[in-house]
Scaffold this motif. Structure first.
Motif, short mmCIF file in Angstrom:
data_model
loop_
_atom_site.label_atom_id
_atom_site.label_comp_id
_atom_site.label_asym_id
_atom_site.label_seq_id
_atom_site.Cartn_x
_atom_site.Cartn_y
_atom_site.Cartn_z
N ILE A 34 0.88 -1.16 0.00
CA ILE A 34 0.00 0.00 0.00
C ILE A 34 0.92 1.21 0.00
O ILE A 34 1.97 1.19 0.63
N LYS A 35 0.53 2.25 -0.69
CA LYS A 35 1.35 3.44 -0.70
C LYS A 35 0.48 4.68 -0.76
O LYS A 35 -0.72 4.60 -1.00
N VAL A 36 1.11 5.80 -0.54
CA VAL A 36 0.45 7.09 -0.70
C VAL A 36 0.96 7.69 -2.00
O VAL A 36 2.16 7.85 -2.18
N THR A 37 0.05 7.98 -2.91
CA THR A 37 0.39 8.55 -4.20
C THR A 37 -0.38 9.85 -4.36
O THR A 37 -1.60 9.85 -4.31
N ASN A 38 0.34 10.95 -4.54
CA ASN A 38 -0.30 12.26 -4.70
C ASN A 38 -1.30 12.53 -3.59
O ASN A 38 -2.39 13.07 -3.83
N GLY A 39 -0.96 12.14 -2.37
CA GLY A 39 -1.78 12.44 -1.21
C GLY A 39 -2.95 11.52 -0.96
O GLY A 39 -3.76 11.79 -0.08
N ILE A 40 -3.07 10.42 -1.74
CA ILE A 40 -4.18 9.49 -1.52
C ILE A 40 -3.64 8.07 -1.39
O ILE A 40 -2.57 7.74 -1.90
N LEU A 41 -4.41 7.22 -0.73
CA LEU A 41 -4.03 5.82 -0.55
C LEU A 41 -4.29 5.06 -1.85
O LEU A 41 -5.36 5.18 -2.44
N THR A 42 -3.27 4.30 -2.29
CA THR A 42 -3.41 3.49 -3.50
C THR A 42 -2.83 2.10 -3.26
O THR A 42 -2.10 1.88 -2.30
N SER A 43 -3.13 1.21 -4.17
CA SER A 43 -2.55 -0.12 -4.15
C SER A 43 -1.18 -0.08 -4.80
O SER A 43 -0.77 0.93 -5.36
#
Length: 132
Positions: A34-43
């Motif tokens: 799981i990561k944070v991409t551009n301020g949102i949680l993504t897979s």
């Protein structure tokens, strides 16, 4: 199509998810995280993760079942994975474990086709991207 997202206890309570935005991605294996991409949680593969306003944090259940879950596939957790910090899981009616963040079940949106898509944000004013 069901999406399986495996997580483990690399998210430390003291650091919380906010640390993931400046630290390496939260890894569970060589391929899944799981990561944070551009301020949102993504897979790990860039799929945006959502919450549903009808779900009550900490209730231990999802209000998105049947057709809803077809359009908003739950983010599943592999059995036996240990979670910490703001992450936990609930048991769905079918016995599968669904990932939660701060007590809210997490979902993908079937119409998000490409990494970074967030076409589900604010659908019917009840679906929202997860911002840590």
């Amino acid at each position: 199509m069901k999406y399986l997202l495996r997580l483990c206890a690399v998210v430390m309570v003291a650091l919380g998810l906010a640390a993931c935005s400046s630290a390496p991605d939260v890894k569970t294996s060589s391929a899944d995280f799981i990561k944070v991409t551009n301020g949102i949680l993504t897979s790990s593969y860039g799929k945006t993760i959502y919450t549903f306003d009808k779900d009550q944090a900490g209730s231990g259940k999802s209000e998105c079942v049947a057709t809803c879950a077809t359009n908003w596939p739950p983010v599943y957790v592999e059995p036996g994975i240990k979670l910490s910090g703001d992450f936990s899981y609930i048991s769905r009616n079918d016995g599968q474990k669904q990932l939660t963040y701060k007590g809210k079940p997490l979902y993908f949106f079937v119409k998000d086709k490409n990494p970074g898509d967030k076409t589900g944000d604010n659908v019917n004013n009840v679906w929202h991207v997860v911002t840590p």
